[in-house]
Design an enzyme around this catalytic site. Structure first.
Site, PDB file in Angstrom:
ATOM      1  N   GLY A   2      21.213  29.800  31.553  1.00 47.59           N
ATOM      2  CA  GLY A   2      20.230  28.825  32.045  1.00 47.59           C
ATOM      3  C   GLY A   2      20.459  28.475  33.503  1.00 47.59           C
ATOM      4  O   GLY A   2      20.256  27.334  33.916  1.00 47.59           O
ATOM      5  N   HIS A   3      20.871  29.465  34.303  1.00 47.72           N
ATOM      6  CA  HIS A   3      21.279  29.182  35.694  1.00 47.72           C
ATOM      7  C   HIS A   3      20.118  28.835  36.609  1.00 47.72           C
ATOM      8  O   HIS A   3      20.327  28.455  37.748  1.00 47.72           O
ATOM      9  CB  HIS A   3      22.048  30.366  36.278  1.00 47.72           C
ATOM     10  CG  HIS A   3      21.167  31.540  36.559  1.00 47.72           C
ATOM     11  ND1 HIS A   3      20.619  32.301  35.556  1.00 47.72           N
ATOM     12  CD2 HIS A   3      20.721  32.075  37.723  1.00 47.72           C
ATOM     13  CE1 HIS A   3      19.878  33.246  36.099  1.00 47.72           C
ATOM     14  NE2 HIS A   3      19.922  33.138  37.416  1.00 47.72           N
ATOM     15  N   ARG A   4      18.894  28.990  36.119  1.00 42.71           N
ATOM     16  CA  ARG A   4      17.762  28.629  36.979  1.00 42.71           C
ATOM     17  C   ARG A   4      17.273  27.214  36.721  1.00 42.71           C
ATOM     18  O   ARG A   4      16.418  26.709  37.435  1.00 42.71           O
ATOM     19  CB  ARG A   4      16.607  29.599  36.740  1.00 42.71           C
ATOM     20  CG  ARG A   4      16.847  30.913  37.441  1.00 42.71           C
ATOM     21  CD  ARG A   4      15.566  31.653  37.492  1.00 42.71           C
ATOM     22  NE  ARG A   4      15.576  32.728  38.453  1.00 42.71           N
ATOM     23  CZ  ARG A   4      14.679  33.688  38.471  1.00 42.71           C
ATOM     24  NH1 ARG A   4      13.713  33.705  37.564  1.00 42.71           N
ATOM     25  NH2 ARG A   4      14.726  34.629  39.385  1.00 42.71           N
ATOM     26  N   GLY A   5      17.794  26.577  35.693  1.00 42.53           N
ATOM     27  CA  GLY A   5      17.360  25.225  35.354  1.00 42.53           C
ATOM     28  C   GLY A   5      18.053  24.181  36.215  1.00 42.53           C
ATOM     29  O   GLY A   5      18.936  24.506  37.035  1.00 42.53           O
ATOM     30  N   VAL A  57      20.253  21.864  35.411  1.00 40.03           N
ATOM     31  CA  VAL A  57      21.698  21.746  35.174  1.00 40.03           C
ATOM     32  C   VAL A  57      22.428  23.042  35.518  1.00 40.03           C
ATOM     33  O   VAL A  57      23.430  23.027  36.239  1.00 40.03           O
ATOM     34  CB  VAL A  57      21.959  21.379  33.691  1.00 40.03           C
ATOM     35  CG1 VAL A  57      23.444  21.395  33.392  1.00 40.03           C
ATOM     36  CG2 VAL A  57      21.369  20.018  33.376  1.00 40.03           C
ATOM     37  N   SER A  92      22.528  15.915  24.508  1.00 43.42           N
ATOM     38  CA  SER A  92      21.606  14.993  25.167  1.00 43.42           C
ATOM     39  C   SER A  92      21.833  13.608  24.584  1.00 43.42           C
ATOM     40  O   SER A  92      22.260  13.471  23.433  1.00 43.42           O
ATOM     41  CB  SER A  92      20.180  15.447  24.859  1.00 43.42           C
ATOM     42  OG  SER A  92      19.289  14.379  25.037  1.00 43.42           O
ATOM     43  N   SER A  93      21.490  12.568  25.349  1.00 39.91           N
ATOM     44  CA  SER A  93      21.653  11.211  24.816  1.00 39.91           C
ATOM     45  C   SER A  93      20.642  10.917  23.706  1.00 39.91           C
ATOM     46  O   SER A  93      20.790   9.937  22.980  1.00 39.91           O
ATOM     47  CB  SER A  93      21.533  10.174  25.932  1.00 39.91           C
ATOM     48  OG  SER A  93      20.300  10.308  26.592  1.00 39.91           O
ATOM     49  N   CYS A  94      19.614  11.790  23.546  1.00 37.31           N
ATOM     50  CA  CYS A  94      18.628  11.514  22.495  1.00 37.31           C
ATOM     51  C   CYS A  94      19.143  11.877  21.103  1.00 37.31           C
ATOM     52  O   CYS A  94      18.461  11.650  20.112  1.00 37.31           O
ATOM     53  CB  CYS A  94      17.296  12.191  22.786  1.00 37.31           C
ATOM     54  SG  CYS A  94      17.376  13.953  22.622  1.00 37.31           S
ATOM     55  N   TYR A 112      13.914  17.930  19.130  1.00 34.70           N
ATOM     56  CA  TYR A 112      14.920  18.337  20.130  1.00 34.70           C
ATOM     57  C   TYR A 112      16.292  17.785  19.739  1.00 34.70           C
ATOM     58  O   TYR A 112      17.303  18.483  19.783  1.00 34.70           O
ATOM     59  CB  TYR A 112      14.487  17.803  21.494  1.00 34.70           C
ATOM     60  CG  TYR A 112      15.419  18.117  22.624  1.00 34.70           C
ATOM     61  CD1 TYR A 112      15.524  19.412  23.121  1.00 34.70           C
ATOM     62  CD2 TYR A 112      16.182  17.114  23.223  1.00 34.70           C
ATOM     63  CE1 TYR A 112      16.380  19.693  24.179  1.00 34.70           C
ATOM     64  CE2 TYR A 112      17.031  17.385  24.278  1.00 34.70           C
ATOM     65  CZ  TYR A 112      17.128  18.674  24.753  1.00 34.70           C
ATOM     66  OH  TYR A 112      17.967  18.959  25.801  1.00 34.70           O
ATOM     67  N   LYS A 125      19.798  19.762  18.890  1.00 27.43           N
ATOM     68  CA  LYS A 125      21.052  19.514  19.618  1.00 27.43           C
ATOM     69  C   LYS A 125      22.164  19.077  18.658  1.00 27.43           C
ATOM     70  O   LYS A 125      23.322  19.464  18.831  1.00 27.43           O
ATOM     71  CB  LYS A 125      20.837  18.458  20.710  1.00 27.43           C
ATOM     72  CG  LYS A 125      20.007  18.972  21.884  1.00 27.43           C
ATOM     73  CD  LYS A 125      20.778  20.033  22.645  1.00 27.43           C
ATOM     74  CE  LYS A 125      20.041  20.557  23.852  1.00 27.43           C
ATOM     75  NZ  LYS A 125      20.772  21.641  24.537  1.00 27.43           N
ATOM     76  N   THR A 164      23.473  11.850  29.986  1.00 25.94           N
ATOM     77  CA  THR A 164      22.365  10.914  29.987  1.00 25.94           C
ATOM     78  C   THR A 164      21.171  11.580  30.686  1.00 25.94           C
ATOM     79  O   THR A 164      21.223  12.780  30.978  1.00 25.94           O
ATOM     80  CB  THR A 164      22.816   9.617  30.702  1.00 25.94           C
ATOM     81  OG1 THR A 164      21.846   8.636  30.480  1.00 25.94           O
ATOM     82  CG2 THR A 164      23.008   9.828  32.196  1.00 25.94           C
ATOM     83  N   ASN A 165      20.099  10.834  31.015  1.00 19.51           N
ATOM     84  CA  ASN A 165      18.939  11.450  31.682  1.00 19.51           C
ATOM     85  C   ASN A 165      19.354  11.965  33.064  1.00 19.51           C
ATOM     86  O   ASN A 165      19.879  11.197  33.870  1.00 19.51           O
ATOM     87  CB  ASN A 165      17.815  10.423  31.858  1.00 19.51           C
ATOM     88  CG  ASN A 165      17.187  10.029  30.526  1.00 19.51           C
ATOM     89  OD1 ASN A 165      17.872   9.974  29.507  1.00 19.51           O
ATOM     90  ND2 ASN A 165      15.901   9.760  30.527  1.00 19.51           N
ATOM     91  N   HIS A 222      10.448  15.005  33.148  1.00 20.77           N
ATOM     92  CA  HIS A 222      10.977  13.685  32.805  1.00 20.77           C
ATOM     93  C   HIS A 222      10.448  12.669  33.812  1.00 20.77           C
ATOM     94  O   HIS A 222       9.883  13.010  34.842  1.00 20.77           O
ATOM     95  CB  HIS A 222      12.509  13.709  32.814  1.00 20.77           C
ATOM     96  CG  HIS A 222      13.060  14.394  31.615  1.00 20.77           C
ATOM     97  ND1 HIS A 222      13.254  13.748  30.420  1.00 20.77           N
ATOM     98  CD2 HIS A 222      13.455  15.673  31.409  1.00 20.77           C
ATOM     99  CE1 HIS A 222      13.732  14.593  29.543  1.00 20.77           C
ATOM    100  NE2 HIS A 222      13.866  15.775  30.110  1.00 20.77           N
TER     101      HIS A 222
END
Ligand code: GDP
Length: 315
Positions: A11-14, A16, A108-110, A137, A141, A165-166, A180
Site C-alpha cells: 500500500g505504498h501509494r496510500g 500511510v 483503526s480506532s473504529c 470495515y 480490521k 486514530t484518524n 475523511h
C-alpha cells in the site's frame, strides 16, 4: 532492525504507506519492496503466495486496505468487508509461510465500541456494539487483529497490530465522496475561497469529536514499534487530544483564508460521537506525537496546493 533488512511496504501509494516509505528511506533503509496494484493484486491468494515465496521479505508493513470516510464506508460495506479480509488474510498467511520476521498490521480506532469510555484503552476491544456507519470495515480490521494474534499463539510469529486514530497529511485523498473529514474540509474551504462562495457546507451537526494525527507522526510511531514492540496485544497510536468537527471546520477556514460562514448538512450522519484514543501505553514505551494540529493542517494545505488543487479544479 538492520538497515539492510528487506522491507515490503504494502500500500505504498496510500496516505500511510507513502509516509512510511518516505521515513524508511530517510532513515537509510535501502532494501524496500513496493508493488503497484497492477503488478500485485493482494486479493489474489496464489499471486500473493508466489510473491512472498520469491521475495522473502524480512519485515512487512501491511498498509494496503480499502479505506474511506463516513460516506464511502456506509455506501460500500460489501467491498470494505470482503476486500479488506481478502487482502489481510492473503498477506498475513503468506508472510507466515515465507518466514517473515516481523509484520505490522494496521487497524483503526473504529474497531472500538461506538460508546466506548474515553479516552479509549486497548482493553475496550470487543466490549460493546460498533458504530453502524463503519461496522463492515471495523469487523474486517478486527478479523485482521485476531488473525495476527492467532498466528502468534499457534506459531509464535511476531505479527503486531497497531491502531491509529484518524490520520491526515500529504498524500491524503481529497475526493469528496470517499475522503475523511479533514481532507474534505480543506478542499471545500479552498474551493469556497477561490470561487468566493459565502458558505462552506459541513456534514452532520458539528458536535462529534475526533482525534487527528499527522501521518508522518504516525509513520514514526510505526518505525518505533517495529524496533521496540514485540507483542500480539494491540497498541493505540494517537496524539492524545481531540477536537469537535465544528472547531476543526473553523480552524481549517482560518488556515485556508476562507472568510464566509459554515452551514450544516444535517442529512449526513455524525457517526460515532467521540473517538479519542488512550495513548498511555505507547507513551510509556517512549513515543509521543510531535506535530501540532495547526501546523499539520497548514503543511497539508501547502501539499494540496502544490499537488492537487489545480488537477481537481479541472475535473
Ligand atoms: P469517521 O471518523 O469514521 O466518522 O469518518 P469521517 O472522517 O468521514 O467523518 C468524521 C466526522 O466529520 C463525521 O461526523 C462527518 O459527518 C463529519 N464531516 C463533516 N463534513 C464532512 C465532509 O465533508 N466529509 C466527511 N468525510 N466527513 C465530514
Amino acid at each position: 532492525m538492520k538497515l539492510s533488512d528487506k522491507i515490503y511496504v504494502a500500500g505504498h501509494r496510500g496516505l500511510v504507506g507513502s509516509a512510511i516509505v518516505r521515513l524508511l528511506r530517510t532513515r537509510g533503509f535501502s532494501d524496500l519492496i513496493t508493488r503497484v496494484h497492477s503488478e500485485l493484486d493482494l486479493r489474489d491468494q496464489s499471486v500473493v503466495r508466489n510473491f512472498f515465496a520469491q521475495e522473502k521479505p524480512d519485515i512487512v508493513v501491511l498498509a494496503a486496505a480499502r479505506v474511506g470516510g463516513i460516506k464511502a464506508n456506509s455506501d460500500a460495506p460489501v467491498e470494505f468487508l470482503i476486500e479488506n479480509v481478502e487482502v489481510q488474510n492473503n498477506a498475513i498467511s503468506a508472510a507466515h509461510e515465507s518466514g517473515v520476521r516481523k509484520l505490522v498490521f494496521l487497524g483503526s480506532s473504529c474497531i472500538y465500541p461506538k460508546l466506548a469510555r474515553q479516552p479509549i484503552p486497548e482493553s475496550a476491544l470487543l466490549t460493546g456494539p460498533l458504530e453502524p456507519t463503519n461496522e463492515a470495515y471495523a469487523i474486517a480490521k478486527i478479523a485482521g487483529i485476531k488473525l495476527c494474534q492467532a498466528f502468534a499463539q499457534e506459531y509464535g510469529t511476531n505479527f503486531i497490530s497497531v491502531m491509529p486514530t484518524n490520520l491526515y497529511g500529504p498524500g491524503d485523498n481529497f475526493d469528496l465522496e470517499t475522503s475523511h473529514v479533514l481532507a474534505a474540509l480543506l478542499r471545500k474551504a479552498h474551493e469556497a475561497k477561490v470561487t468566493r462562495q459565502r458558505e462552506l457546507v459541513v456534514w452532520g451537526t458539528g458536535e462529534p469529536r475526533r482525534e487527528f494525527l499527522q501521518v508522518d507522526d504516525f509513520a514514526s510511531a510505526v518505525l518505533f514499534l517495529l524496533e521496540n514492540y514485540d507483542s500480539p496485544e494491540i497498541i493505540n497510536v494517537g496524539c492524545g487530544e481531540d477536537i469537535s468537527i465544528r472547531c476543526l471546520a473553523e480552524l481549517i477556514g482560518e488556515i485556508v483564508g476562507f472568510e464566509g460562514d459554515l452551514s450544516w448538512d444535517r442529512s449526513k450522519p455524525d457517526g460515532t460521537p467521540r473517538k479519542l484514543l488512550d495513548v498511555s501505553k505507547i507513551e510509556k514505551l517512549g513515543w509521543k506525537a510531535t506535530i501540532p494540529l495547526r501546523n499539520g493542517i497548514a503543511q497539508t494545505y501547502d501539499w494540496f496546493l502544490k499537488h492537487r488543487a489545480r488537477q481537481l479544479a479541472n475535473i
